[in-house]
Write a protein that holds these residues in place. Structure first.
Motif, PDB file in Angstrom:
ATOM      1  N   VAL A  76      30.997  35.419  33.090  1.00 30.12           N
ATOM      2  CA  VAL A  76      31.912  36.225  33.900  1.00 30.12           C
ATOM      3  C   VAL A  76      31.606  36.034  35.381  1.00 30.12           C
ATOM      4  O   VAL A  76      32.506  35.866  36.207  1.00 30.12           O
ATOM      5  CB  VAL A  76      31.803  37.720  33.524  1.00 30.12           C
ATOM      6  CG1 VAL A  76      32.498  38.594  34.569  1.00 30.12           C
ATOM      7  CG2 VAL A  76      32.422  37.965  32.154  1.00 30.12           C
ATOM      8  N   GLU A  77      30.318  36.029  35.707  1.00 26.31           N
ATOM      9  CA  GLU A  77      29.919  35.895  37.105  1.00 26.31           C
ATOM     10  C   GLU A  77      30.035  34.449  37.590  1.00 26.31           C
ATOM     11  O   GLU A  77      30.523  34.186  38.698  1.00 26.31           O
ATOM     12  CB  GLU A  77      28.481  36.390  37.293  1.00 26.31           C
ATOM     13  CG  GLU A  77      28.318  37.873  37.030  1.00 26.31           C
ATOM     14  CD  GLU A  77      26.900  38.360  37.264  1.00 26.31           C
ATOM     15  OE1 GLU A  77      26.716  39.249  38.115  1.00 26.31           O
ATOM     16  OE2 GLU A  77      25.973  37.841  36.604  1.00 26.31           O
ATOM     17  N   PRO A  87      35.287  46.305  40.247  1.00 30.26           N
ATOM     18  CA  PRO A  87      36.181  47.103  39.404  1.00 30.26           C
ATOM     19  C   PRO A  87      36.753  46.292  38.237  1.00 30.26           C
ATOM     20  O   PRO A  87      37.138  46.853  37.214  1.00 30.26           O
ATOM     21  CB  PRO A  87      37.287  47.529  40.371  1.00 30.26           C
ATOM     22  CG  PRO A  87      36.646  47.491  41.716  1.00 30.26           C
ATOM     23  CD  PRO A  87      35.709  46.331  41.664  1.00 30.26           C
ATOM     24  N   MET A  88      36.793  44.965  38.399  1.00 25.86           N
ATOM     25  CA  MET A  88      37.361  44.098  37.374  1.00 25.86           C
ATOM     26  C   MET A  88      36.315  43.568  36.396  1.00 25.86           C
ATOM     27  O   MET A  88      36.649  42.862  35.458  1.00 25.86           O
ATOM     28  CB  MET A  88      38.080  42.907  38.024  1.00 25.86           C
ATOM     29  CG  MET A  88      39.356  43.249  38.752  1.00 25.86           C
ATOM     30  SD  MET A  88      40.664  43.785  37.603  1.00 25.86           S
ATOM     31  CE  MET A  88      40.700  45.551  37.941  1.00 25.86           C
ATOM     32  N   PHE A  89      35.038  43.913  36.615  1.00 23.64           N
ATOM     33  CA  PHE A  89      33.976  43.346  35.784  1.00 23.64           C
ATOM     34  C   PHE A  89      34.165  43.675  34.302  1.00 23.64           C
ATOM     35  O   PHE A  89      34.051  42.799  33.441  1.00 23.64           O
ATOM     36  CB  PHE A  89      32.606  43.850  36.254  1.00 23.64           C
ATOM     37  CG  PHE A  89      31.464  43.361  35.416  1.00 23.64           C
ATOM     38  CD1 PHE A  89      30.981  42.071  35.556  1.00 23.64           C
ATOM     39  CD2 PHE A  89      30.876  44.182  34.462  1.00 23.64           C
ATOM     40  CE1 PHE A  89      29.934  41.595  34.769  1.00 23.64           C
ATOM     41  CE2 PHE A  89      29.834  43.734  33.668  1.00 23.64           C
ATOM     42  CZ  PHE A  89      29.368  42.437  33.824  1.00 23.64           C
ATOM     43  N   ARG A  90      34.457  44.936  33.994  1.00 20.50           N
ATOM     44  CA  ARG A  90      34.634  45.334  32.595  1.00 20.50           C
ATOM     45  C   ARG A  90      35.788  44.566  31.951  1.00 20.50           C
ATOM     46  O   ARG A  90      35.689  44.099  30.816  1.00 20.50           O
ATOM     47  CB  ARG A  90      34.891  46.846  32.495  1.00 20.50           C
ATOM     48  CG  ARG A  90      35.261  47.299  31.090  1.00 20.50           C
ATOM     49  CD  ARG A  90      35.309  48.815  30.995  1.00 20.50           C
ATOM     50  NE  ARG A  90      36.317  49.405  31.839  1.00 20.50           N
ATOM     51  CZ  ARG A  90      37.610  49.560  31.483  1.00 20.50           C
ATOM     52  NH1 ARG A  90      38.019  49.125  30.295  1.00 20.50           N
ATOM     53  NH2 ARG A  90      38.460  50.147  32.291  1.00 20.50           N
ATOM     54  N   HIS A  91      36.871  44.423  32.677  1.00 24.47           N
ATOM     55  CA  HIS A  91      38.043  43.724  32.145  1.00 24.47           C
ATOM     56  C   HIS A  91      37.740  42.238  31.927  1.00 24.47           C
ATOM     57  O   HIS A  91      38.190  41.636  30.948  1.00 24.47           O
ATOM     58  CB  HIS A  91      39.223  43.884  33.095  1.00 24.47           C
ATOM     59  CG  HIS A  91      39.597  45.315  33.349  1.00 24.47           C
ATOM     60  ND1 HIS A  91      40.267  46.072  32.420  1.00 24.47           N
ATOM     61  CD2 HIS A  91      39.360  46.128  34.412  1.00 24.47           C
ATOM     62  CE1 HIS A  91      40.451  47.294  32.895  1.00 24.47           C
ATOM     63  NE2 HIS A  91      39.912  47.356  34.103  1.00 24.47           N
ATOM     64  N   ALA A  92      36.971  41.666  32.862  1.00 23.76           N
ATOM     65  CA  ALA A  92      36.613  40.251  32.726  1.00 23.76           C
ATOM     66  C   ALA A  92      35.696  40.030  31.532  1.00 23.76           C
ATOM     67  O   ALA A  92      35.865  39.068  30.778  1.00 23.76           O
ATOM     68  CB  ALA A  92      35.938  39.761  34.011  1.00 23.76           C
ATOM     69  N   LEU A  93      34.740  40.927  31.348  1.00 18.83           N
ATOM     70  CA  LEU A  93      33.816  40.809  30.220  1.00 18.83           C
ATOM     71  C   LEU A  93      34.573  40.942  28.903  1.00 18.83           C
ATOM     72  O   LEU A  93      34.332  40.192  27.949  1.00 18.83           O
ATOM     73  CB  LEU A  93      32.735  41.883  30.323  1.00 18.83           C
ATOM     74  CG  LEU A  93      31.666  41.883  29.226  1.00 18.83           C
ATOM     75  CD1 LEU A  93      30.951  40.538  29.168  1.00 18.83           C
ATOM     76  CD2 LEU A  93      30.673  43.022  29.448  1.00 18.83           C
TER      77      LEU A  93
END
Length: 240
Positions: A76-77, A87-93
């Motif tokens: 993801v990173e 804010p988009m980290f959860r959605h990306a994961l």
């Protein structure tokens, strides 16, 4: 970690997730698997509510090895450019948790090809709308043909406003484009709004701005727009 407070919140959401989880969480070892996974996700900046929301669509995420979650976070990173704390980290994961590096790269390459994006532009788009990674090739291609070839939007414009690509093509993008184009061609708009604004408005706001004010000048507009939202192409919306 306050496991007592977390447990109640997690339990409520877990009940909703179980039918899709196939009981995978219940079969997992709480101490050796679930708790370490939750602890790592909290280290990534996700709160209890975030983890519970993540668990609903992808409940098996908590039952895989922590090493696999660490690998997913690294992708993801590294591959998507979405940092922890975003804010988009959860959605990306959620979007790429079960995709290997090869599949992620292939999806990114398809986005670049479909929307004529550079490496920088695809990075901007995916970081703002990670759910693009879950869209089918056909879905993305149809949106590309519509927004670039028909509407005439520049690829870079779309890259900075990728949320447009998550909207329904038949139920939202096309009908609104047709309605605004009709208004423009008939001199009913003093100035053309940006298409991002047109597509991004709620349905009620769009109707208040672009449908209701023209009931006298274009009495058929509301009926035509409603028909277009159902997938039809009214005669007044057939442009040459």
């Amino acid at each position: 970690m306050n496991w007592g407070g977390y447990h109640q919140l997690f339990h409520d959401n877990l009940l909703r997730a179980l039918p899709r989880a196939g009981g995978s969480i219940l079969r997992s070892n709480l101490e050796r698997v679930v708790k370490p996974n939750v602890a790592f996700l909290r280290e990534c900046g996700l709160g209890a509510c975030d983890i519970a929301r993540l668990c609903i669509p992808t409940p098996s995420l908590l039952s895989i090895s922590t090493e696999r979650i660490r690998t997913a976070v690294a992708r993801v990173e590294g591959l998507l450019g979405v940092p922890r704390g975003s804010p988009m980290f959860r959605h990306a994961l959620q979007a790429v948790a079960f995709l290997n590096e090869e599949k992620i790269t292939a999806k990114v390459e398809h986005l670049k090809k479909a929307f004529r994006w550079s490496d920088v532009e695809v990075g901007i788009a995916v970081s703002k709308a990670p759910t693009l990674m879950t869209r089918t090739k056909e879905s993305l291609q149809r949106r590309s043909e519509f927004l670039i070839s028909e509407v005439g939007l520049e690829p870079t414009y779309i890259a900075h406003r990728p949320v447009m690509l998550t909207y329904s093509l038949e139920g939202r993008l096309r009908p609104r484009y047709y309605a605004v184009k009709f208004l423009k061609e008939n001199g009913l708009l003093k100035r053309g709004p940006s298409y991002f604004t047109v597509f991004n408005e709620t349905d009620n706001v769009f109707r208040e701005k672009y449908i209701c004010p023209h009931k006298e000048a274009a009495p058929h507009l509301q009926k035509d727009y409603d028909a277009a939202c159902k997938g039809e192409v009214p005669t007044n919306f057939r442009f040459t």
